[in-house]
Design an enzyme around this catalytic site. Structure first.
Site, PDB file in Angstrom:
ATOM      1  N   GLU A   1       0.763  -1.349   0.115  1.00  0.00           N
ATOM      2  CA  GLU A   1       0.133  -0.066   0.045  1.00  0.00           C
ATOM      3  C   GLU A   1       0.914   1.283  -0.269  1.00  0.00           C
ATOM      4  OE1 GLU A   1      -1.849  -1.177   3.560  1.00  0.00           O
ATOM      5  OE2 GLU A   1      -1.391   0.676   4.401  1.00  0.00           O
ATOM      6  N   CYS A  46       3.315   8.371   1.378  1.00  0.00           N
ATOM      7  CA  CYS A  46       3.835   7.340   2.480  1.00  0.00           C
ATOM      8  C   CYS A  46       4.131   5.866   1.582  1.00  0.00           C
ATOM      9  CB  CYS A  46       2.654   7.068   3.505  1.00  0.00           C
ATOM     10  SG  CYS A  46       3.497   5.889   4.641  1.00  0.00           S
ATOM     11  N   CYS A  97       7.043  -7.364   7.081  1.00  0.00           N
ATOM     12  CA  CYS A  97       8.330  -6.880   7.616  1.00  0.00           C
ATOM     13  C   CYS A  97       8.681  -8.040   8.619  1.00  0.00           C
ATOM     14  CB  CYS A  97       7.905  -5.754   8.538  1.00  0.00           C
ATOM     15  SG  CYS A  97       9.256  -4.837   9.189  1.00  0.00           S
ATOM     16  N   CYS A 111       7.697  -5.650  15.271  1.00  0.00           N
ATOM     17  CA  CYS A 111       7.239  -4.892  16.666  1.00  0.00           C
ATOM     18  C   CYS A 111       5.937  -5.351  16.847  1.00  0.00           C
ATOM     19  CB  CYS A 111       7.194  -3.445  16.130  1.00  0.00           C
ATOM     20  SG  CYS A 111       8.955  -3.220  15.570  1.00  0.00           S
ATOM     21  N   CYS A 128       2.561  -3.391  15.666  1.00  0.00           N
ATOM     22  CA  CYS A 128       2.314  -3.010  14.310  1.00  0.00           C
ATOM     23  C   CYS A 128       1.840  -4.134  13.547  1.00  0.00           C
ATOM     24  CB  CYS A 128       3.859  -2.898  13.736  1.00  0.00           C
ATOM     25  SG  CYS A 128       3.980  -2.243  11.826  1.00  0.00           S
ATOM     26  N   GLU A 164      10.923  -2.410   6.559  1.00  0.00           N
ATOM     27  CA  GLU A 164      11.674  -1.546   7.211  1.00  0.00           C
ATOM     28  C   GLU A 164      12.610  -1.119   6.208  1.00  0.00           C
ATOM     29  OE1 GLU A 164      13.151  -0.385   9.891  1.00  0.00           O
ATOM     30  OE2 GLU A 164      14.712   0.341   8.533  1.00  0.00           O
ATOM     31  N   SER A 176      12.047   6.328   7.697  1.00  0.00           N
ATOM     32  CA  SER A 176      11.719   5.937   8.900  1.00  0.00           C
ATOM     33  C   SER A 176      12.263   4.506   9.246  1.00  0.00           C
ATOM     34  CB  SER A 176      10.344   6.121   9.074  1.00  0.00           C
ATOM     35  OG  SER A 176      10.019   5.140  10.395  1.00  0.00           O
ATOM     36  N   SER A 201      12.042   5.288  14.896  1.00  0.00           N
ATOM     37  CA  SER A 201      10.968   4.490  15.490  1.00  0.00           C
ATOM     38  C   SER A 201      11.304   4.298  17.002  1.00  0.00           C
ATOM     39  CB  SER A 201      10.250   3.593  14.780  1.00  0.00           C
ATOM     40  OG  SER A 201       9.740   4.166  13.843  1.00  0.00           O
ATOM     41  N   LEU A 202      11.360   5.234  17.993  1.00  0.00           N
ATOM     42  CA  LEU A 202      11.795   4.967  19.392  1.00  0.00           C
ATOM     43  C   LEU A 202      10.947   4.195  20.189  1.00  0.00           C
ATOM     44  CD1 LEU A 202      14.434   5.740  20.634  1.00  0.00           C
ATOM     45  CD2 LEU A 202      13.482   7.399  21.973  1.00  0.00           C
ATOM     46  N   ASN A 254      -2.657   3.804  17.152  1.00  0.00           N
ATOM     47  CA  ASN A 254      -3.979   3.641  16.246  1.00  0.00           C
ATOM     48  C   ASN A 254      -4.268   1.957  16.380  1.00  0.00           C
ATOM     49  OD1 ASN A 254      -5.530   5.566  14.784  1.00  0.00           O
ATOM     50  ND2 ASN A 254      -3.154   6.238  14.677  1.00  0.00           N
ATOM     51  N   CYS A 312      -0.434   3.237   7.541  1.00  0.00           N
ATOM     52  CA  CYS A 312       0.379   2.300   6.886  1.00  0.00           C
ATOM     53  C   CYS A 312       0.190   0.834   7.322  1.00  0.00           C
ATOM     54  CB  CYS A 312       1.769   2.918   6.744  1.00  0.00           C
ATOM     55  SG  CYS A 312       1.872   4.338   5.843  1.00  0.00           S
TER      56      CYS A 312
HETATM   57  N1  SAH Z   1       9.709   0.027   9.536  1.00  0.00           N
HETATM   58  C1  SAH Z   1       9.632   1.492   9.605  1.00  0.00           C
HETATM   59  C2  SAH Z   1       8.916   2.196   8.836  1.00  0.00           C
HETATM   60  C3  SAH Z   1       7.536   1.722   8.722  1.00  0.00           C
HETATM   61  S1  SAH Z   1       6.696   1.893  10.043  1.00  0.00           S
HETATM   62  C4  SAH Z   1       9.766   1.702  11.024  1.00  0.00           C
HETATM   63  O1  SAH Z   1       9.403   1.005  11.946  1.00  0.00           O
HETATM   64  O2  SAH Z   1       9.951   2.859  11.500  1.00  0.00           O
HETATM   65  C5  SAH Z   1       6.150   3.779  10.070  1.00  0.00           C
HETATM   66  C6  SAH Z   1       5.768   4.200  11.554  1.00  0.00           C
HETATM   67  O3  SAH Z   1       4.555   3.571  12.032  1.00  0.00           O
HETATM   68  C7  SAH Z   1       6.655   3.729  12.767  1.00  0.00           C
HETATM   69  O4  SAH Z   1       7.202   4.727  13.783  1.00  0.00           O
HETATM   70  C8  SAH Z   1       5.888   2.633  13.475  1.00  0.00           C
HETATM   71  O5  SAH Z   1       6.501   2.278  14.362  1.00  0.00           O
HETATM   72  C9  SAH Z   1       4.532   3.188  13.312  1.00  0.00           C
HETATM   73  N2  SAH Z   1       3.205   2.312  13.738  1.00  0.00           N
HETATM   74  C10 SAH Z   1       3.102   1.252  13.563  1.00  0.00           C
HETATM   75  N3  SAH Z   1       1.990   0.860  13.895  1.00  0.00           N
HETATM   76  C11 SAH Z   1       1.418   1.696  14.167  1.00  0.00           C
HETATM   77  C12 SAH Z   1      -0.050   2.002  14.757  1.00  0.00           C
HETATM   78  N4  SAH Z   1      -0.743   1.223  14.999  1.00  0.00           N
HETATM   79  N5  SAH Z   1      -0.086   3.181  15.375  1.00  0.00           N
HETATM   80  C13 SAH Z   1       0.666   4.129  15.143  1.00  0.00           C
HETATM   81  N6  SAH Z   1       1.860   4.199  14.689  1.00  0.00           N
HETATM   82  C14 SAH Z   1       2.171   2.857  14.186  1.00  0.00           C
HETATM   83 FE1  SF4 Z   2       8.673  -3.451  10.727  1.00  0.00          FE
HETATM   84 FE2  SF4 Z   2       8.325  -0.898  11.393  1.00  0.00          FE
HETATM   85 FE3  SF4 Z   2       6.217  -2.252  11.810  1.00  0.00          FE
HETATM   86 FE4  SF4 Z   2       8.463  -2.612  13.353  1.00  0.00          FE
HETATM   87  S1  SF4 Z   2       6.942  -0.906  13.050  1.00  0.00           S
HETATM   88  S2  SF4 Z   2       7.156  -4.194  12.338  1.00  0.00           S
HETATM   89  S3  SF4 Z   2       9.850  -2.187  11.754  1.00  0.00           S
HETATM   90  S4  SF4 Z   2       7.390  -2.163   9.955  1.00  0.00           S
END
Ligand code: SAH
Ligand code: SF4
Length: 363
Positions: free
Chosen positions: A96, A117, A124, A128, A131, A172, A203, A226-227, A302, A345
């Site tokens: 997407e 985006c 991935c 995490c 996610c 990622e 990111s 993404s901390l 979210n 996303c």
């Molecule tokens: N893999 C990379 C980029 C894709 S995720 C990364 O992790 O940075 C893009 C952003 O969306 C990241 O900061 C991720 O932690 C955040 N994200 C993922 N799931 C989410 C959710 N359910 N609500 C809010 N942010 C989310």
């Molecule tokens: Fe992958 Fe980023 Fe989602 Fe973590 S937050 S699972 S690195 S897409």
């Protein structure tokens, strides 16, 4: 009989590489400029349409290269809100791409800022816990042409020009490093899509070695980390990558990046109720943000179908932000739903896949 070799996507080639390929095919190298002008300035989708090229060259190109357009399967949203495009790749995989207009509250009514985006992988591998993209694991890296193709497809579908790119879709980005670097070159180049490097943000979940590698690359792209946790204890509870690259290693790489590029990084911090939203979490975040002089972008979590996490209430969010501001950190919080890049996303694809499997209904 040997299967026909898969043709390279014309959107995967930089100008110098295309020149080389032309010369090895027995054609003059200068044709490369003309070809890429058709591809990126005029946006044609066949070699046939390149009317100033000799017929033999057009036929030769069609034998070697393809256009591999990404097929839109589903479009949601409307023109003045976020539009999500679910795109099918040539092997049937779904990704997407999300188009986000400027938020008038931040950029004014007249802003023509349009952010896309972009996804970099199918699925991935980093898993995490919060996610949607990681839920089904990793399938494959996107090719260069599939990354570049998302911008072309979104522009063709919307009839608008994208001004900013965020690599915050599925996957990622830094785990698909080589393809990403070539795609960035094509997206940035005047012979390519022509988007300024400072208008592109990657990111990452914190791949320290690749952050250093990117720091050594001259492109001035922006970096967001993404901390989501400011101590190892909290972070590794929700991000398995923290075991491989613990905070101290990640922060050193961040410092290296901001020094090399002379750039302030952004820390993304999703607020998840009961996980990372306590006052002591905010205090820890103040410390790490100050250490590397990073800005902080808080995003209320979210909800994802199938996961139990929720966002804290607004009072708790406000308390968290107050600690950051008192601590002297530049911090923003993104609250509006439709404009929430991160929320957009990874989730549409999952809904569609689940719906196709007949387990649930898509939105
Ligand atoms: N893999 C990379 C980029 C894709 S995720 C990364 O992790 O940075 C893009 C952003 O969306 C990241 O900061 C991720 O932690 C955040 N994200 C993922 N799931 C989410 C959710 N359910 N609500 C809010 N942010 C989310
Ligand atoms: Fe992958 Fe980023 Fe989602 Fe973590 S937050 S699972 S690195 S897409």
């Amino acid at each position: 009989m040997q299967p026909a070799p898969v043709k390279s996507s014309i959107h995967s080639l930089t100008l110098p590489v295309l020149k080389e390929r032309l010369v090895s095919m027995g054609h003059p190298g200068y044709r490369a400029e003309q070809i890429l002008q058709w591809v990126y300035a005029k946006r044609v989708d066949s070699f046939e349409a390149m009317s100033n090229l000799p017929a033999a060259l057009r036929a030769g190109l069609a034998e070697e290269f393809g256009f591999h357009a990404l097929e839109p399967v589903r479009v949601t949203g409307s023109e003045d809100t976020t539009r999500k495009f679910l795109l099918k790749l040539t092997d049937g995989a779904l990704i997407e791409t999300v188009l986000i207009p400027a938020n008038p509250a931040l950029y004014g009514e007249a802003s023509d800022r349009l952010t896309l985006c972009v996804s970099t992988q199918v699925g991935c591998a980093y898993g995490c816990k919060f996610c949607a993209s990681g839920l089904d694991g990793w399938t494959r890296n996107l090719g260069v042409g599939e990354i570049v193709g998302q911008i072309l497809r979104a522009e063709a579908l919307s009839g608008e020009r994208v001004s900013n790119l965020v690599f915050m879709g599925m996957g990622e980005p830094l785990a698909n490093f080589a393809n990403l670097m070539t795609a960035l070159e094509i997206l940035n180049a005047p012979w390519g899509v022509g988007i300024g490097a400072r208008r592109m943000t990657l990111s990452t979940s914190g791949l320290a070695p690749q952050i250093r590698q990117l720091a050594d690359n001259p492109l001035q792209v922006r970096l967001a980390i993404s901390l989501h946790g400011a101590t190892n204890e909290v972070r590794q509870q929700i991000m398995p990558v923290n075991r491989k690259y613990p905070l101290e290693v990640l922060l050193e790489a961040c410092e290296y990046y901001s020094n090399r590029k002379n750039q302030r990084l952004t820390f993304e911090y999703i607020l998840i109720e009961g996980i990372n939203d306590r006052p002591e979490d905010a205090a820890a975040l103040v410390k790490v943000a100050r250490k590397v002089d990073a800005k902080v972008n808080c995003i209320p979590y979210n909800t994802v179908a199938g996961l139990d996490w929720t966002r804290p209430g607004e009072d708790r969010q406000d308390d968290f932000m107050a600690v950051l501001r008192r601590g002297g950190v530049t911090a923003t919080i993104r609250r509006e739903k439709g404009h929430d890049i991160a929320a957009a996303c990874g989730q549409l694809r999952r809904q569609t896949m689940v719906a196709t499997e007949g387990e649930a209904k898509a939105e």
